[in-house]
Design an enzyme around this catalytic site. Sequence first.
Site, mmCIF file in Angstrom:
data_model
loop_
_atom_site.group_PDB
_atom_site.id
_atom_site.type_symbol
_atom_site.label_atom_id
_atom_site.label_comp_id
_atom_site.label_asym_id
_atom_site.label_seq_id
_atom_site.Cartn_x
_atom_site.Cartn_y
_atom_site.Cartn_z
ATOM 1 N N LYS A 156 0.829 -1.200 0.000
ATOM 2 C CA LYS A 156 0.000 0.000 0.000
ATOM 3 C C LYS A 156 0.866 1.254 0.000
ATOM 4 O O LYS A 156 1.872 1.337 0.718
ATOM 5 C CB LYS A 156 -0.917 0.017 1.232
ATOM 6 C CG LYS A 156 -1.840 -1.196 1.314
ATOM 7 C CD LYS A 156 -2.792 -1.113 2.490
ATOM 8 C CE LYS A 156 -3.896 -0.129 2.252
ATOM 9 N NZ LYS A 156 -4.963 -0.224 3.293
ATOM 10 N N GLY A 183 -8.877 4.200 -2.746
ATOM 11 C CA GLY A 183 -8.680 2.844 -3.258
ATOM 12 C C GLY A 183 -7.492 2.715 -4.194
ATOM 13 O O GLY A 183 -7.215 1.627 -4.692
ATOM 14 N N HIS A 214 -16.427 -3.540 4.678
ATOM 15 C CA HIS A 214 -15.859 -2.185 4.791
ATOM 16 C C HIS A 214 -16.881 -1.328 5.536
ATOM 17 O O HIS A 214 -17.925 -0.969 4.986
ATOM 18 C CB HIS A 214 -15.589 -1.619 3.394
ATOM 19 C CG HIS A 214 -14.920 -0.277 3.399
ATOM 20 N ND1 HIS A 214 -13.839 0.011 2.612
ATOM 21 C CD2 HIS A 214 -15.193 0.857 4.080
ATOM 22 C CE1 HIS A 214 -13.466 1.259 2.816
ATOM 23 N NE2 HIS A 214 -14.286 1.802 3.709
ATOM 24 N N GLU A 218 -7.930 3.488 7.536
ATOM 25 C CA GLU A 218 -7.519 4.840 7.185
ATOM 26 C C GLU A 218 -8.571 5.843 7.652
ATOM 27 O O GLU A 218 -9.674 5.462 8.065
ATOM 28 C CB GLU A 218 -7.306 4.994 5.679
ATOM 29 C CG GLU A 218 -8.557 4.831 4.834
ATOM 30 C CD GLU A 218 -8.261 4.975 3.344
ATOM 31 O OE1 GLU A 218 -7.082 4.995 2.962
ATOM 32 O OE2 GLU A 218 -9.228 5.079 2.578
ATOM 33 N N ARG A 224 -12.211 14.670 5.165
ATOM 34 C CA ARG A 224 -13.065 15.489 4.300
ATOM 35 C C ARG A 224 -14.493 14.983 4.417
ATOM 36 O O ARG A 224 -14.754 13.978 5.065
ATOM 37 C CB ARG A 224 -12.605 15.353 2.849
ATOM 38 C CG ARG A 224 -12.490 13.896 2.405
ATOM 39 C CD ARG A 224 -12.198 13.739 0.939
ATOM 40 N NE ARG A 224 -11.758 12.408 0.576
ATOM 41 C CZ ARG A 224 -12.538 11.359 0.411
ATOM 42 N NH1 ARG A 224 -13.848 11.481 0.594
ATOM 43 N NH2 ARG A 224 -12.052 10.193 0.062
ATOM 44 N N VAL A 227 -18.301 11.196 -0.312
ATOM 45 C CA VAL A 227 -19.318 11.082 -1.357
ATOM 46 C C VAL A 227 -20.619 10.542 -0.759
ATOM 47 O O VAL A 227 -21.720 11.006 -1.079
ATOM 48 C CB VAL A 227 -18.840 10.141 -2.489
ATOM 49 C CG1 VAL A 227 -19.921 9.992 -3.552
ATOM 50 C CG2 VAL A 227 -17.555 10.657 -3.113
ATOM 51 N N ARG A 241 -24.453 4.948 -6.518
ATOM 52 C CA ARG A 241 -23.688 5.867 -7.363
ATOM 53 C C ARG A 241 -23.985 5.534 -8.822
ATOM 54 O O ARG A 241 -23.589 4.473 -9.323
ATOM 55 C CB ARG A 241 -22.196 5.753 -7.091
ATOM 56 C CG ARG A 241 -21.799 6.072 -5.659
ATOM 57 C CD ARG A 241 -20.308 6.243 -5.542
ATOM 58 N NE ARG A 241 -19.869 6.264 -4.153
ATOM 59 C CZ ARG A 241 -18.635 6.587 -3.767
ATOM 60 N NH1 ARG A 241 -17.728 6.891 -4.679
ATOM 61 N NH2 ARG A 241 -18.310 6.577 -2.488
#
Length: 444
Positions: free
Chosen positions: A156, A163, A206, A285, A289, A292, A333
């Site tokens: 990573k 992602g 997730h 993580e 901010r 979405v 989405r």
Amino acid sequence: MRRVLVANRGEIALRLIRACHQAGFEAVAAYSNADKESRWVELADDAVYLGGSPAAKSYLNADAVLDAAKHSGADAIHPGYGFLAENAAFARRVAEAGLTFIGPPAEVIEKMGDKATARRMAAEAGVPVVPGSDPLSGAGAAEAAAREVGFPLLVKASAGGGGRGIRPVASAAELAEVVATARAEAAATFGDGTVYLERLIERARHIEVQVLADDHGNVTHAFERDCSVQRRRQKLIEEAPAPGLAPGLREAITEAAVRLSRHVGYRNAGTVEFLVAGDEFFFIEMNTRIQVEHPVSECVTGLDLVAEQLRIACGAPLSVTEAELTGAAVELRINAEDPALDFRPAPGELTRFDLPGGPGVRVDTGFAAGDQISPFYDSMIAKLICWGATRAEALSRARQALAELRIEGVASTAGLHAELLGELADGPVHTRWLEERQVNCSNS
């Protein structure tokens, strides 16, 4: 704070403009050449041209954004999500220019934007982290770290996000080549080639927690979202609350998110992300901010998260220090992509765009029929958000809304969403669920 420069585009730009107006602030749209005739530019109080259509010449151009704020008389900048939203250097320059950055302090963005540092901060706060390594110094270090972490694992990028900058490794034979590729990719994409190793937790969920913190010592959460329906680690469907999550586990995850936010001195809105496997959870993580998928949290709490951002930026306390959970919500989405062609982007003219309605149905979009879906930016056309008193009702309303939605001129993911909703009714899924489903469909 009187006049806010909206340094973004599309549905989030329109969302921010509306929130500014409702809070009594003037909103200035900053736009690129491709967006000069957009709906959000038309609805703003003022508009300032940033530059050419490529993001590097406009929305990612920090000098242009700061100049736009200066020339428009703005005293604050809201970056939305993406582009410069998690750029610590930009947030610092905004503050140095005497402007208000509507987001967390630059030093917090810097700490939590570096994944390796964020892991260390989480461990200090007593939050479980996925077993992993420190940043790698060389090939030998990678081999030693991999033996300790164990396979399968992920390489990573420390500076990655959304992602990106993540590569799987199944065995030691692949490690050196993947690490070298990941370093080069991270350096080219993020300007930082630092990478580390993390154990791959397979078939995990997730789960992320929406947090809010002000300058008065208040740190709280607006419950969690399940973002497990992903394609190449890009989210497609989000739900709140996470279905089938045991109350004790929910309490532990949300409390851990608040504890970490307090530990790092967080301010404004943010999201703490976790992997959940069985009754265990691990920090992965923090997104410094607005997300979405923030509307699903708004639907189940009644909070206006962007309004809270504005309040915090003005120095006011949170309007609510303990949110209440009501019902369930799902967000789809709708992207201008062709699922039949491996989700290839499908820019072009949106010749027809009929939006659904009815109780509990919300559509966030920056587009209307006749608009162009630009090839220069993210392919999202709209977010379809549906609330219900129960998860079953929310999913039912989402299916009805998709049946009413009409998109012509470009390919979209609306049809795929209609297929997925019926299968999601069976219960929670994991992050590889969609990919495994696509493989099974291709083989059948």
